[in-house]
Design a protein around this motif. Structure first.
Motif, PDB file in Angstrom:
ATOM      1  N   GLY A  75       0.797  -1.131   0.107  1.00 53.83           N
ATOM      2  CA  GLY A  75      -0.055   0.066   0.005  1.00 53.83           C
ATOM      3  C   GLY A  75       0.811   1.398   0.029  1.00 53.83           C
ATOM      4  O   GLY A  75       0.465   2.218  -0.496  1.00 53.83           O
ATOM      5  N   GLN A  76       1.890   1.276   0.601  1.00 49.37           N
ATOM      6  CA  GLN A  76       2.981   2.201   0.564  1.00 49.37           C
ATOM      7  C   GLN A  76       3.912   2.268  -0.509  1.00 49.37           C
ATOM      8  O   GLN A  76       4.779   3.236  -0.748  1.00 49.37           O
ATOM      9  N   ASN A  77       3.962   1.137  -1.198  1.00 45.35           N
ATOM     10  CA  ASN A  77       4.866   1.199  -2.328  1.00 45.35           C
ATOM     11  C   ASN A  77       6.230   1.135  -1.588  1.00 45.35           C
ATOM     12  O   ASN A  77       7.204   1.600  -2.342  1.00 45.35           O
ATOM     13  N   THR A  78       6.460   0.320  -0.606  1.00 46.30           N
ATOM     14  CA  THR A  78       7.771   0.546  -0.018  1.00 46.30           C
ATOM     15  C   THR A  78       8.332  -0.775   0.743  1.00 46.30           C
ATOM     16  O   THR A  78       7.501  -1.713   1.238  1.00 46.30           O
ATOM     17  N   ALA A  79       9.662  -0.910   0.344  1.00 48.03           N
ATOM     18  CA  ALA A  79      10.164  -2.345   1.089  1.00 48.03           C
ATOM     19  C   ALA A  79      10.954  -1.817   2.201  1.00 48.03           C
ATOM     20  O   ALA A  79      11.581  -0.638   2.238  1.00 48.03           O
ATOM     21  N   TYR A  80      11.316  -2.907   3.341  1.00 47.50           N
ATOM     22  CA  TYR A  80      11.817  -2.438   4.260  1.00 47.50           C
ATOM     23  C   TYR A  80      13.098  -3.451   4.647  1.00 47.50           C
ATOM     24  O   TYR A  80      12.753  -4.750   4.237  1.00 47.50           O
ATOM     25  N   LEU A  81      13.913  -3.182   5.576  1.00 53.59           N
ATOM     26  CA  LEU A  81      15.190  -4.264   5.945  1.00 53.59           C
ATOM     27  C   LEU A  81      15.289  -3.755   7.407  1.00 53.59           C
ATOM     28  O   LEU A  81      15.877  -2.601   7.551  1.00 53.59           O
ATOM     29  N   GLN A  82      14.846  -4.618   8.188  1.00 54.64           N
ATOM     30  CA  GLN A  82      15.087  -4.283   9.669  1.00 54.64           C
ATOM     31  C   GLN A  82      16.298  -4.914   9.910  1.00 54.64           C
ATOM     32  O   GLN A  82      16.476  -6.008   9.744  1.00 54.64           O
ATOM     33  N   MET A  83      17.324  -4.249  10.466  1.00 54.40           N
ATOM     34  CA  MET A  83      18.436  -4.909  10.903  1.00 54.40           C
ATOM     35  C   MET A  83      18.706  -4.562  12.502  1.00 54.40           C
ATOM     36  O   MET A  83      18.668  -3.495  13.010  1.00 54.40           O
ATOM     37  N   ASN A  84      18.966  -5.833  13.029  1.00 55.99           N
ATOM     38  CA  ASN A  84      19.188  -5.857  14.607  1.00 55.99           C
ATOM     39  C   ASN A  84      20.424  -6.343  14.850  1.00 55.99           C
ATOM     40  O   ASN A  84      20.985  -6.942  14.141  1.00 55.99           O
ATOM     41  N   ASP A  85      20.942  -6.007  16.006  1.00 59.28           N
ATOM     42  CA  ASP A  85      22.353  -6.619  16.586  1.00 59.28           C
ATOM     43  C   ASP A  85      23.327  -6.152  15.478  1.00 59.28           C
ATOM     44  O   ASP A  85      24.255  -7.133  15.033  1.00 59.28           O
ATOM     45  N   LEU A  86      23.452  -5.105  15.212  1.00 54.32           N
ATOM     46  CA  LEU A  86      24.204  -4.761  13.788  1.00 54.32           C
ATOM     47  C   LEU A  86      25.765  -4.774  14.634  1.00 54.32           C
ATOM     48  O   LEU A  86      26.058  -4.588  15.691  1.00 54.32           O
ATOM     49  N   LYS A  87      26.685  -5.084  13.616  1.00 56.27           N
ATOM     50  CA  LYS A  87      28.185  -5.512  13.819  1.00 56.27           C
ATOM     51  C   LYS A  87      29.068  -4.292  12.863  1.00 56.27           C
ATOM     52  O   LYS A  87      28.330  -4.026  11.861  1.00 56.27           O
ATOM     53  N   PRO A  88      30.081  -4.208  13.597  1.00 54.70           N
ATOM     54  CA  PRO A  88      31.031  -3.339  12.593  1.00 54.70           C
ATOM     55  C   PRO A  88      31.113  -3.684  11.046  1.00 54.70           C
ATOM     56  O   PRO A  88      31.197  -2.869  10.222  1.00 54.70           O
ATOM     57  N   GLU A  89      30.973  -5.033  10.994  1.00 56.75           N
ATOM     58  CA  GLU A  89      31.033  -5.533   9.654  1.00 56.75           C
ATOM     59  C   GLU A  89      30.076  -5.349   8.713  1.00 56.75           C
ATOM     60  O   GLU A  89      30.053  -5.607   7.627  1.00 56.75           O
ATOM     61  N   ASP A  90      29.120  -4.757   9.481  1.00 54.44           N
ATOM     62  CA  ASP A  90      27.822  -4.660   8.584  1.00 54.44           C
ATOM     63  C   ASP A  90      27.974  -3.078   7.888  1.00 54.44           C
ATOM     64  O   ASP A  90      26.909  -2.597   7.186  1.00 54.44           O
ATOM     65  N   THR A  91      28.894  -2.297   8.383  1.00 48.52           N
ATOM     66  CA  THR A  91      29.007  -1.019   7.920  1.00 48.52           C
ATOM     67  C   THR A  91      29.100  -1.338   6.059  1.00 48.52           C
ATOM     68  O   THR A  91      29.956  -1.849   5.509  1.00 48.52           O
ATOM     69  N   ALA A  92      28.370  -0.684   5.402  1.00 51.29           N
ATOM     70  CA  ALA A  92      28.282  -0.431   3.798  1.00 51.29           C
ATOM     71  C   ALA A  92      27.137   0.476   3.613  1.00 51.29           C
ATOM     72  O   ALA A  92      26.509   0.951   4.489  1.00 51.29           O
ATOM     73  N   LEU A  93      27.202   0.589   2.158  1.00 55.00           N
ATOM     74  CA  LEU A  93      26.171   1.209   1.299  1.00 55.00           C
ATOM     75  C   LEU A  93      25.223   0.131   1.015  1.00 55.00           C
ATOM     76  O   LEU A  93      25.579  -0.785   0.515  1.00 55.00           O
ATOM     77  N   TYR A  94      23.763   0.662   1.752  1.00 58.34           N
ATOM     78  CA  TYR A  94      22.777  -0.410   1.522  1.00 58.34           C
ATOM     79  C   TYR A  94      21.888   0.039   0.290  1.00 58.34           C
ATOM     80  O   TYR A  94      21.341   1.110   0.336  1.00 58.34           O
TER      81      TYR A  94
END
Length: 126
Positions: A75-94
């Motif tokens: 309905g919002q024409n939107t996708a999401y990515l919920q990210m939990n327990d983030l780690k330094p190695e998750d640093t990036a352009l998403y």
């Protein structure tokens, strides 16, 4: 104009959470797949997850399983990515992309994606 626009990135400490969004315009996201990728410095594009037109979800990267959750709101024409327990190695352009298919690719590496957003930066650091 057909485009995808991401938002929601930022700086977060290890163990923190962020939710990034991908808003589609010029086409109906409900009819196609949305794939999330990330790109870290000096690394190749890494596919993370895909949600199909029907809402089926594939998680491609073992490193995010159990921590990241893909979803969408047609309905919002939107996708999401919920990210939990983030780690330094998750640093990036998403960023998000679509190949205008209905079902997710089993092997997304090397695949051609017709529309791709500019991305939102996620930095995990104390």
């Amino acid at each position: 104009q057909v485009q995808l626009v991401e938002s929601g990135g930022g700086l977060v400490g290890p163990g923190g959470s962020l939710s990034v969004s991908c808003v589609a315009s010029g086409f109906n996201l409900a009819g196609f797949t949305t794939t999330w990728f990330r790109l870290a410095p000096s690394q190749e594009r890494e596919p993370l997850s895909c949600i199909s037109a029907g809402g089926d979800i594939l998680y491609y990267a073992d490193s995010i399983k159990g921590r990241f959750t893909a979803s969408k709101d047609d309905g919002q024409n939107t996708a999401y990515l919920q990210m939990n327990d983030l780690k330094p190695e998750d640093t990036a352009l998403y960023f998000c992309a679509t190949d205008f298919r209905v079902h997710c690719r089993k092997e997304p590496r090397g695949g051609f994606y017709d529309v791709q957003g500019q991305g939102t930066q996620v930095t995990v650091s104390s």
